[in-house]
Scaffold this active site. Structure first.
Site, short mmCIF file in Angstrom:
data_model
loop_
_atom_site.label_atom_id
_atom_site.label_comp_id
_atom_site.label_asym_id
_atom_site.label_seq_id
_atom_site.Cartn_x
_atom_site.Cartn_y
_atom_site.Cartn_z
N ALA A 254 14.43 -0.24 -40.49
CA ALA A 254 13.07 -0.54 -40.92
C ALA A 254 12.94 -1.43 -42.16
CB ALA A 254 12.31 0.76 -41.17
N PRO A 256 12.54 -4.09 -44.99
CA PRO A 256 11.68 -3.56 -46.06
C PRO A 256 10.41 -2.87 -45.59
CG PRO A 256 11.34 -5.91 -45.84
CD PRO A 256 12.42 -5.57 -44.87
N GLY A 257 10.20 -2.73 -44.29
CA GLY A 257 9.11 -1.88 -43.81
C GLY A 257 7.96 -2.57 -43.10
N GLY A 258 8.00 -3.89 -42.99
CA GLY A 258 6.86 -4.61 -42.42
C GLY A 258 6.45 -4.13 -41.05
N LYS A 259 7.42 -3.93 -40.16
CA LYS A 259 7.07 -3.51 -38.80
C LYS A 259 6.60 -2.06 -38.76
CE LYS A 259 10.73 -5.67 -37.44
NZ LYS A 259 10.64 -6.74 -38.44
N ASP A 277 16.40 3.69 -42.62
CA ASP A 277 17.37 2.73 -43.13
C ASP A 277 18.61 3.48 -43.57
OD1 ASP A 277 17.31 -0.37 -43.80
OD2 ASP A 277 18.52 0.62 -45.34
N ASP A 322 14.85 -3.56 -34.68
CA ASP A 322 15.00 -4.88 -35.30
C ASP A 322 16.34 -4.86 -36.02
OD1 ASP A 322 14.82 -7.31 -36.52
OD2 ASP A 322 13.03 -6.87 -37.69
N CYS A 374 15.91 -11.68 -36.12
CA CYS A 374 15.38 -12.90 -36.74
C CYS A 374 16.43 -14.00 -36.69
CB CYS A 374 14.90 -12.64 -38.17
SG CYS A 374 16.14 -11.99 -39.29
#
Length: 441
Positions: A254, A256-259, A277, A322, A374
């Site tokens: 996860a 830094p947490g955006g999703k 994480d 991710d 990414c």
């Protein structure tokens, strides 16, 4: 301490310590007390040198009697900084760029002749810049390593140059609106009132493109949790996953947490998002971010994506994976990524496959597994998914819809390309586990 001195420190830290320029810069700019204008110049200098390093070295090598690899590192970085300003920054007078570089060379170089050499090379570059012939080699011209140019060429053919050019742009900051705390129009008004250039994203709702931000974290709207920073492509991955209120969601990698935050907002902060994480300090970041945004359905937890947690088997409606990757889709934001040694990257598909195979076991029958990276390399994207599907016959690719024009959504796999879509390079695949699907409103 001026902008150019801080920029030099950042470049040296990257070379000597492997420091990420963006992370180092934020701290260094604050420590030096640079105002917003000098801070922006400092950032532009660092990113500009990294984006154009191979090209700068190409021109500098033609003017230096000493091979560049034999120069002291501070001298070489000063030459690059000076050359970037001379060739790319019209608002910086050439004489100012030269004088700053010479002054720093006198302070930092062990060789007493270094300052004179820097002066001579940069003045020659300034005189000759209108007659310089661009290199024919795409890797040199766009400062990408040859192996990466060939990898992109294998996928894109004639589009390769457009991608390389896009990687060297400076994108606007992409912000997502926390609709649990307010609406988009009010946020735009408040940001503009604070001096920030804020425009709605052209095809993604509740998304803003920001410029002239200064230190974002000092803005009232940021501290109030009304927005968070996330590229449009990462938001699309959650869109493809389609989280609904009341769901049990696992974000397996996860930080830094955006999703996690995007999923929680899409769920109206109803249900649960277990946000994992492997690093304790990143769990603290997840907790801080969720608290700022007021998302109490986000539950950060320390957990390795490769290690099975028995009590989670068959437990989640949606699992987001991710996974760690080469990051070659975010070169325009982290330009130093292009200079990674490609050899260690060869193991990534194996690691990605292990994580995907493990977290797939947490998906309920009828639930969804969203795989994302990414990067733009096929072996880390489609290759991992295809290998997984060959082993797990109870999962199938499932079509999804996205705003904008994205080929592949109807087949269950999408790649976002910087030069086509104006986003980070990003890959997503939606997989459905066979079984009775639970319905959510």
């Amino acid at each position: 301490m001026g902008a150019r001195t801080v920029a030099l420190q950042a470049l040296l830290a990257g070379e000597k310590q492997g420091a990420w320029p963006d992370g180092f810069l934020k701290k260094a700019i604050r420590s030096a007390g640079l105002d917003s204008r000098d801070g922006a110049l400092c950032t532009r200098l660092v990113f500009g040198v990294l984006q154009n390093r191979r090209l700068l070295d190409f021109y500098l090598a033609g003017l230096s009697k000493t091979p560049l690899e034999k120069l002291e590192l501070p001298v070489l970085e000063l030459l690059r900084l000076g050359a970037y300003q001379i060739l790319f920054l019209d608002r910086v007078p050439d004489h100012a760029a030269v004088n700053e570089a010479v002054g720093e060379a006198r302070k930092r170089a062990r060789n007493p002749r270094a300052a004179g050499m820097v002066n001579g090379i940069l003045r020659s570059l300034s005189r000759q810049k209108e007659e310089l012939v661009p290199p024919e080699d795409l890797g040199v011209g766009y400062s990408h390593p040859d192996w990466l140019v060939e990898a992109f060429r294998a996928r894109l053919g004639e589009e390769t140059e457009a991608l390389l050019a896009a990687n060297n742009t400076q994108p606007a900051t992409c912000a997502q609106v926390n609709t649990c705390k307010g609406d988009t129009l009010s946020l735009i008004d408040d940001l503009r009132g604070a001096g920030v250039t804020a425009e709605p994203h052209p095809w993604l709702s509740d998304c803003l493109l920001l410029e002239d931000t200064g230190d974002l974290e000092r803005l009232d709207a940021f501290q109030e949790g009304r927005f968070y920073i996330q590229d449009a492509a990462a938001r699309l991955a959650v869109w493809a996953a389609d989280p609904r209120p009341g769901m049990e969601v696992l974000d397996a990698c996860a930080a830094p947490g955006g999703k996690s935050f995007t999923a929680a907002i899409a769920m109206g902060n109803r249900g649960r998002v277990v946000s994992c994480d492997i690093h304790p300090h990143k769990i603290a970041l997840l907790q801080t971010g969720a608290a700022r945004l007021g998302l109490d359905c986000v539950v950060p937890q320390l957990q390795d994506g490769k290690s099975c947690k028995e009590e989670w088997l068959d437990s989640f409606d949606l699992v987001l994976a991710d996974v760690p990757c080469s990051g070659l889709g975010i070169i325009r934001k982290k330009p130093d990524i292009r200079y990674k040694d490609p050899k260690p990257l060869a193991r990534l598909p194996e690691i990605q496959g292990e994580i995907l195979a493990n977290v797939a076991r947490y998906v309920k029958p009828g639930g969804v597994l969203l795989y994302a990276t990414c990067t733009l390399l096929r072996e880390e994207n489609e290759g991992v998914v295809e290998d997984f599907l060959a082993k797990r016959k109870d999962f199938t690719l499932e079509p999804f819809s996205l705003p904008g024009r994205f080929a592949g959504a109807e087949e269950g796999m999408v790649t976002c390309w910087p030069h086509r879509h104006g986003t980070d390079g990003f890959f997503m695949a939606r997989l459905r586990r066979k079984g009775k699907e639970k319905r959510y409103d």
